[in-house]
Write a protein that holds these residues in place. Structure first.
Motif, mmCIF file in Angstrom:
data_model
loop_
_atom_site.group_PDB
_atom_site.id
_atom_site.type_symbol
_atom_site.label_atom_id
_atom_site.label_comp_id
_atom_site.label_asym_id
_atom_site.label_seq_id
_atom_site.Cartn_x
_atom_site.Cartn_y
_atom_site.Cartn_z
ATOM 1 N N ILE A 96 0.837 -1.195 0.000
ATOM 2 C CA ILE A 96 0.000 0.000 0.000
ATOM 3 C C ILE A 96 0.877 1.251 0.000
ATOM 4 O O ILE A 96 0.662 2.180 -0.784
ATOM 5 C CB ILE A 96 -0.957 -0.009 1.215
ATOM 6 N N GLU A 97 1.887 1.247 0.838
ATOM 7 C CA GLU A 97 2.819 2.381 0.907
ATOM 8 C C GLU A 97 3.538 2.576 -0.430
ATOM 9 O O GLU A 97 3.677 3.698 -0.921
ATOM 10 C CB GLU A 97 3.829 2.126 2.027
ATOM 11 N N LEU A 120 2.557 1.586 -3.466
ATOM 12 C CA LEU A 120 1.618 2.054 -4.480
ATOM 13 C C LEU A 120 1.310 3.541 -4.315
ATOM 14 O O LEU A 120 1.282 4.291 -5.295
ATOM 15 C CB LEU A 120 0.322 1.242 -4.435
ATOM 16 N N ASN A 121 1.077 3.954 -3.082
ATOM 17 C CA ASN A 121 0.818 5.375 -2.833
ATOM 18 C C ASN A 121 1.983 6.232 -3.297
ATOM 19 O O ASN A 121 1.795 7.283 -3.920
ATOM 20 C CB ASN A 121 0.522 5.626 -1.353
ATOM 21 N N SER A 122 3.192 5.810 -3.014
ATOM 22 C CA SER A 122 4.375 6.559 -3.435
ATOM 23 C C SER A 122 4.479 6.618 -4.952
ATOM 24 O O SER A 122 4.721 7.682 -5.525
ATOM 25 C CB SER A 122 5.632 5.923 -2.845
ATOM 26 N N GLN A 138 1.056 8.699 -6.263
ATOM 27 C CA GLN A 138 0.848 10.069 -5.807
ATOM 28 C C GLN A 138 2.118 10.910 -5.850
ATOM 29 O O GLN A 138 2.084 12.061 -6.269
ATOM 30 C CB GLN A 138 0.258 10.068 -4.405
ATOM 31 N N THR A 139 3.231 10.351 -5.412
ATOM 32 C CA THR A 139 4.464 11.126 -5.314
ATOM 33 C C THR A 139 5.246 11.112 -6.619
ATOM 34 O O THR A 139 5.660 12.161 -7.112
ATOM 35 C CB THR A 139 5.348 10.587 -4.171
#
Length: 107
Positions: free
Chosen positions: A84-85, A87-89, A92-93
């Motif tokens: 999850i971390e 994928l978010n990175s 989004q980042t």
């Protein structure tokens, strides 16, 4: 009862044999793919030794990331927290395009 136990053992052995056959086939296919890509990339193989190096390499070299799902993003019904971390990175980042694939027909 004895026949049932014998059948159960035979089924387990068949499953192990099938798993081993799939594993061996996967290794052959991996080697073939590596030979192809190593030729295409000019035999340049790199080794990244830590998470920071991997993150920097991905950020610099890739626009799209493809993830297998089962066992990479989740196990059973449980998401893998690190996935999850990551994928978010990526989304989004780093603004990467992320695609999902699976070889698990039940997914």
């Amino acid at each position: 009862q004895i026949n049932g136990d014998g059948q159960k053992q035979q089924n387990q052995q068949e499953q192990q044999d099938l798993t081993e056959t799939i594993r061996q086939q996967s290794l052959v296919e991996f080697e073939e793919a590596m030979e192809h890509f190593m030729f295409e990339l000019g035999n340049e193989m790199i080794f990244l030794s830590n998470q920071k190096e991997v993150s920097s390499y991905i950020e610099d070299k890739f626009d799209t990331i493809i993830f297998d799902c089962d066992g990479v993003l989740y196990r059973g019904m449980n998401p893998i927290p690190e996935a999850i971390e990551a994928l978010n990175s990526l989304i989004q980042t780093q603004k990467k395009q992320v695609l999902f694939i699976t070889n698990n027909a039940g997914s």
